[in-house]
Scaffold this active site. Sequence first.
Site, PDB file in Angstrom:
ATOM      1  N   ASP A  90      16.185   9.216  -2.339  1.00  0.00           N
ATOM      2  CA  ASP A  90      16.891   8.738  -3.534  1.00  0.00           C
ATOM      3  C   ASP A  90      17.962   9.764  -3.882  1.00  0.00           C
ATOM      4  O   ASP A  90      17.956  10.887  -3.380  1.00  0.00           O
ATOM      5  CB  ASP A  90      15.898   8.508  -4.688  1.00  0.00           C
ATOM      6  CG  ASP A  90      16.470   7.567  -5.754  1.00  0.00           C
ATOM      7  OD1 ASP A  90      17.659   7.158  -5.630  1.00  0.00           O
ATOM      8  OD2 ASP A  90      15.758   7.240  -6.712  1.00  0.00           O
ATOM      9  N   ASP A 125      23.839   5.533  -8.006  1.00  0.00           N
ATOM     10  CA  ASP A 125      24.075   4.413  -8.923  1.00  0.00           C
ATOM     11  C   ASP A 125      23.820   4.859 -10.355  1.00  0.00           C
ATOM     12  O   ASP A 125      23.308   5.950 -10.588  1.00  0.00           O
ATOM     13  CB  ASP A 125      23.130   3.246  -8.571  1.00  0.00           C
ATOM     14  CG  ASP A 125      21.677   3.664  -8.532  1.00  0.00           C
ATOM     15  OD1 ASP A 125      21.397   4.798  -8.096  1.00  0.00           O
ATOM     16  OD2 ASP A 125      20.804   2.882  -8.951  1.00  0.00           O
ATOM     17  N   CYS A 275     -15.151   1.793  -6.005  1.00  0.00           N
ATOM     18  CA  CYS A 275     -14.169   1.691  -4.926  1.00  0.00           C
ATOM     19  C   CYS A 275     -14.829   2.168  -3.647  1.00  0.00           C
ATOM     20  O   CYS A 275     -15.757   2.974  -3.687  1.00  0.00           O
ATOM     21  CB  CYS A 275     -12.967   2.565  -5.293  1.00  0.00           C
ATOM     22  SG  CYS A 275     -11.837   2.909  -3.961  1.00  0.00           S
ATOM     23  N   CYS A 277     -13.101   3.647  -1.063  1.00  0.00           N
ATOM     24  CA  CYS A 277     -12.270   4.589  -0.312  1.00  0.00           C
ATOM     25  C   CYS A 277     -13.084   5.858  -0.033  1.00  0.00           C
ATOM     26  O   CYS A 277     -14.116   6.075  -0.673  1.00  0.00           O
ATOM     27  CB  CYS A 277     -10.987   4.900  -1.076  1.00  0.00           C
ATOM     28  SG  CYS A 277     -11.140   6.221  -2.300  1.00  0.00           S
ATOM     29  N   CYS A 280     -14.127   7.972  -3.148  1.00  0.00           N
ATOM     30  CA  CYS A 280     -15.141   7.384  -4.033  1.00  0.00           C
ATOM     31  C   CYS A 280     -16.489   7.230  -3.334  1.00  0.00           C
ATOM     32  O   CYS A 280     -17.520   7.144  -3.992  1.00  0.00           O
ATOM     33  CB  CYS A 280     -14.647   6.049  -4.568  1.00  0.00           C
ATOM     34  SG  CYS A 280     -13.118   6.238  -5.504  1.00  0.00           S
TER      35      CYS A 280
HETATM   36  N1  GUN Z   1      14.383   5.200  -9.394  1.00  0.00           N
HETATM   37  C1  GUN Z   1      13.894   4.377 -10.351  1.00  0.00           C
HETATM   38  N2  GUN Z   1      14.865   3.555 -10.803  1.00  0.00           N
HETATM   39  C2  GUN Z   1      15.975   3.850 -10.116  1.00  0.00           C
HETATM   40  C3  GUN Z   1      17.312   3.311 -10.123  1.00  0.00           C
HETATM   41  O1  GUN Z   1      17.654   2.398 -10.877  1.00  0.00           O
HETATM   42  N3  GUN Z   1      18.198   3.874  -9.237  1.00  0.00           N
HETATM   43  C4  GUN Z   1      17.838   4.896  -8.401  1.00  0.00           C
HETATM   44  N4  GUN Z   1      18.748   5.370  -7.566  1.00  0.00           N
HETATM   45  N5  GUN Z   1      16.606   5.406  -8.371  1.00  0.00           N
HETATM   46  C5  GUN Z   1      15.684   4.894  -9.226  1.00  0.00           C
HETATM   47 ZN    ZN Z   2     -11.500   5.217  -4.339  1.00  0.00          ZN
END
Ligand code: GUN
Ligand code: ZN
Length: 477
Positions: A90, A125, A275, A277, A280
């Site tokens: 990101d 963005d 659970c 897993c 757990c």
């Molecule tokens: N992570 C959570 N929401 C967003 C978003 O709207 N844009 C970006 N780039 N990362 C995010």
């Molecule tokens: Zn678990």
Amino acid sequence: MPDRFEILHKDLAGRIGRLSTMHGTVETPALMPVVNPHLPLIPPSELQEMGADMIITNSYIIHQDPALKIQAIERGLHDLLGFSGPIMTDSGAFQLSVYGDIDVSPLEILNFQFAIKSDISVPLDIPTPPDVTRERAQSELQITEERLVQAASLERSGLLACPIQGSTYSDLREKAGRFARDLPFDVFPVGGVVPLMEAYRYRDLVDVVTAAKKGLGSGRPVHLFGAGHPMIFALAAAMGCDLFDSAAYALYARQDRYLTVHGTGKLEEMSYLPCCCPVCQEHTLKELMDSPQKTRLLARHNLYVSLAEMKQVKESIREGSLWDLLETRCRSHPRMLDGLRRLAHQGSWLETLDSANKSTFFYTSTEAALRPEVMRYARRIDRISLQGNVLITDDSQADTAGFAHVLHFKPPFGPYPAELAETYPFNAEVPEEADGAAIEQAVRNAKDLMRANPEAKFSIRLRREGIEERIGGTNGI
Ligand code: GUN
Ligand code: ZN
């Protein structure tokens, strides 16, 4: 290069697909655990062993740490994190939305992602929050789109994501989707929705996602940014979301919160670990609470549950029973039910996409009366053309002599041609005792059918009491 996203199976707007990247192909829907490059709660190599095929990390955090930045450039992201599968990065846009400002330019952070060999890079963005003025949503969308056009023109070897913004304005989301569809991007994240999910605003989430999907068309892979709680995977997948990222598994663990597909438990308020897993199975609740590894262990449980739910979603898509899973999951919270009902109202859109070979339709809750198949039949029942004497009956032994047409009667469908009795969806398994929602829909359909065929003479013979009167009784012989 063959298509980077291939759709294998469909159910509702959901699908099982294959997304190809530089570090391999992943099957979707897929959950990408978020890895914090500073302090991964679970080392990425272990994430892979737990079943995560793909992870996501934040290039901005790496970029802002001089030592990490150098290492990432020299060794590449995969070596730095110790993960051999696909890694999405990101851009720091989320930090931008939280802190209001970040000190790196859009071009700089995108080129950095290319330089460290991210498999899917995200341009910077602007994540516009819900409920802002239309002017703000529009002007921020315009800035995002200018950056996207610039990003699309760059030389790159990995995949590129095209975030779709537009706040809570469905028309802006749809427009943003249409804009994205014509650009050479590979993955389409719907952004700015974390505040909706945090506030349990699933109805608005459905509006936003379905609007973006309508603009984008059905062939492109969609990522739902910030959707990490397993409770919503089925709903999001049913709208056609293919990628999910989970910071939730770690964030919740840090607050002693135990994720399940039904919601979130507080460890101190629980008595058992319900659970299967490994965490757990190998610990009692007390052992978990007293462990110095509590947060790590809880993070592992949270992730196991999330990865397992993703498999359940895939199994349901494959089986054509995603709606049944939705009905079950949407019992977790009243607002989830609102989300499901909102999706049901998108019936004509779902109808254009839903091509699954369905498993038998089981009517087990009133929401089944809202199923796309039921809505579709209701919309089309007036196309059935009938002449002469018509029998509507729920008795398979009924004497049909002298009738030009025989229709069976089964809530929630109401009357349907007897010859379709063994055909989906009329072969539905329904309870002996129909509920109010099913009867209401069946009666409405019967009335619509009679209204559409004023020349026909209807005889209604139902064993269920009280329904004939509601339909309006027999108009003929
Ligand atoms: N992570 C959570 N929401 C967003 C978003 O709207 N844009 C970006 N780039 N990362 C995010
Ligand atoms: Zn678990």
